[in-house]
Design a protein around this motif. Structure first.
Motif, mmCIF file in Angstrom:
data_model
loop_
_atom_site.group_PDB
_atom_site.id
_atom_site.type_symbol
_atom_site.label_atom_id
_atom_site.label_comp_id
_atom_site.label_asym_id
_atom_site.label_seq_id
_atom_site.Cartn_x
_atom_site.Cartn_y
_atom_site.Cartn_z
ATOM 1 N N GLN A 30 -9.586 -2.115 -0.727
ATOM 2 C CA GLN A 30 -10.225 -1.263 -1.734
ATOM 3 C C GLN A 30 -11.713 -1.556 -1.855
ATOM 4 O O GLN A 30 -12.534 -0.646 -1.963
ATOM 5 C CB GLN A 30 -9.527 -1.440 -3.077
ATOM 6 N N ALA A 66 -12.618 1.687 0.158
ATOM 7 C CA ALA A 66 -12.611 2.655 -0.941
ATOM 8 C C ALA A 66 -13.933 2.619 -1.705
ATOM 9 O O ALA A 66 -14.438 3.656 -2.140
ATOM 10 C CB ALA A 66 -11.438 2.375 -1.883
ATOM 11 N N SER A 67 -14.505 1.403 -1.858
ATOM 12 C CA SER A 67 -15.768 1.261 -2.601
ATOM 13 C C SER A 67 -16.971 1.056 -1.694
ATOM 14 O O SER A 67 -18.099 0.942 -2.195
ATOM 15 C CB SER A 67 -15.669 0.082 -3.583
ATOM 16 N N TYR A 80 -6.556 -5.503 -2.131
ATOM 17 C CA TYR A 80 -7.781 -5.630 -2.916
ATOM 18 C C TYR A 80 -9.006 -5.637 -1.987
ATOM 19 O O TYR A 80 -10.021 -4.988 -2.273
ATOM 20 C CB TYR A 80 -7.712 -6.915 -3.733
ATOM 21 N N TYR A 140 0.824 -1.209 0.000
ATOM 22 C CA TYR A 140 0.000 0.000 0.000
ATOM 23 C C TYR A 140 0.857 1.257 0.000
ATOM 24 O O TYR A 140 0.561 2.220 -0.716
ATOM 25 C CB TYR A 140 -0.934 -0.004 1.212
ATOM 26 N N GLY A 142 -1.074 2.395 -2.973
ATOM 27 C CA GLY A 142 -2.405 1.789 -2.950
ATOM 28 C C GLY A 142 -2.626 0.685 -3.938
ATOM 29 O O GLY A 142 -3.774 0.281 -4.153
ATOM 30 N N GLY A 189 -3.977 -0.540 -10.614
ATOM 31 C CA GLY A 189 -4.085 -1.752 -9.809
ATOM 32 C C GLY A 189 -3.167 -2.870 -10.226
ATOM 33 O O GLY A 189 -3.433 -4.037 -9.911
ATOM 34 N N LEU A 236 -1.739 -4.986 -7.131
ATOM 35 C CA LEU A 236 -2.670 -5.383 -6.082
ATOM 36 C C LEU A 236 -2.364 -6.787 -5.569
ATOM 37 O O LEU A 236 -2.013 -7.679 -6.347
ATOM 38 C CB LEU A 236 -4.107 -5.349 -6.600
#
Length: 296
Positions: free
Chosen positions: A256, A260-261, A253, A235, A240, A245, A248
């Motif tokens: 995120q 993040a989502s 993952y 990260y 990140g 990506g 990742l």
């Protein structure tokens, strides 16, 4: 006679009971909650109370396994973790043998340097390695004459840079543990092997490695667990997960997806998948050793 045998069977468990209770409280409930969330549709709307949670069953897992990116990240995680484990064991075991060959002062210096690397927080170590390989001010590019080459731009060079940092902060555990095991090996055994004309590599492969196998089992399993769930180094060093990506791993993952989502259920599903993979690898490895007649 039966009561004595029964008492001997349960005595070790009585000593382990306090630790098992603490571990159960610290691990069992969070894992239960993680598994529970993975079975529901749980996003920011459910967290804020705007919408009720709906039971999805294994729908989140079906969505996860149907995502091609998940399989790409899983493959990258397995390959990266395997490279980290092999490199860490190789460096740690080699330096452990070296510790037995050098005098007291160099041995103390090497031990202190290794323990300093081990004690360094992952964020700090990652930042230091980023500076060393920085495209503009890093000393590595200047020494190698690479100009403004960016190590974190390419996928493989970024993974390689993270691998170096992971090995740097992980090998001291292997080194110290294996060194302690070597010191416990009777000196007569090593002297006999040397008198027979065995090289250092042959002594390690035919004498030390078999005798140290229980220790190597522990450090291998520990390294697999640590390296498979690497998060901080990836990260921090790839910002990140790299460009688009490309760097990742499963832990990043999952972060995120969950934060993040705001897809907390999918993030939890990834966490459960990681847990099952690590359990399967560990149990499979231990079972293989049991079949080979090893006492664990």
């Amino acid at each position: 006679m039966t009561s004595v045998t029964h008492r001997k069977t349960w005595t070790p468990w009585l000593y382990l009971a306090p630790a098992l209770v603490v571990l159960g409280g610290l691990l069992a409930y969070p894992i239960y909650q993680l598994g529970l969330i993975s079975l529901f549709h749980y996003t920011q709307a459910q967290v804020s109370g705007g919408e009720p949670s709906t039971f999805e069953g294994f729908g989140n897992y079906a969505e996860l396994f149907g995502d091609s990116q998940f399989w790409e990240v899983l493959l990258a995680t397995v390959v990266f973790a395997a490279a980290c484990v092999v490199s860490t064991l190789a460096v740690g075991c080699a330096l452990a043998v070296l510790l037995t060959r050098v005098r007291a002062v160099p041995r103390l210096a090497l031990m202190l340097a290794a323990l300093g690397a081990w004690a360094t927080p992952a964020v700090t170590g990652s930042t230091v390695w980023l500076f060393l390989f920085d495209a503009d001010f890093g000393p590595v590019n200047r020494v190698l004459g690479l100009g403004d080459h960016s190590w974190t731009y390419g996928r493989f060079s970024a993974f390689f840079l993270v691998l170096l940092e992971v090995v740097w902060c992980s090998f001291p555990f292997v080194m110290v543990t294996v060194y302690a095991g070597i010191r416990a090996v009777p000196g007569e055994v090593l002297e006999a092997a040397a008198l027979d004309g065995a090289s250092q590599w042959r002594i390690w492969r035919s004498v030390l490695a078999p005798m140290l196998r229980p220790i190597l089992v522990v450090v291998t399993i520990q390294s697999v667990i640590w390296d498979f769930k690497v998060f901080t180094q990836i990260y921090v060093m790839t910002n990140g997960g790299g460009i688009a990506g490309q760097n990742l791993v499963l832990n990043v993952y999952a972060y995120q997806k969950a934060f993040a989502s705001s897809q907390y259920s999918l993030g939890s599903a990834i966490g459960i998948v990681m847990l099952l993979i690590l359990l399967a690898v560990t149990l499979g490895y231990l079972r293989l050793l049991r079949r080979q007649g090893e006492e664990l």
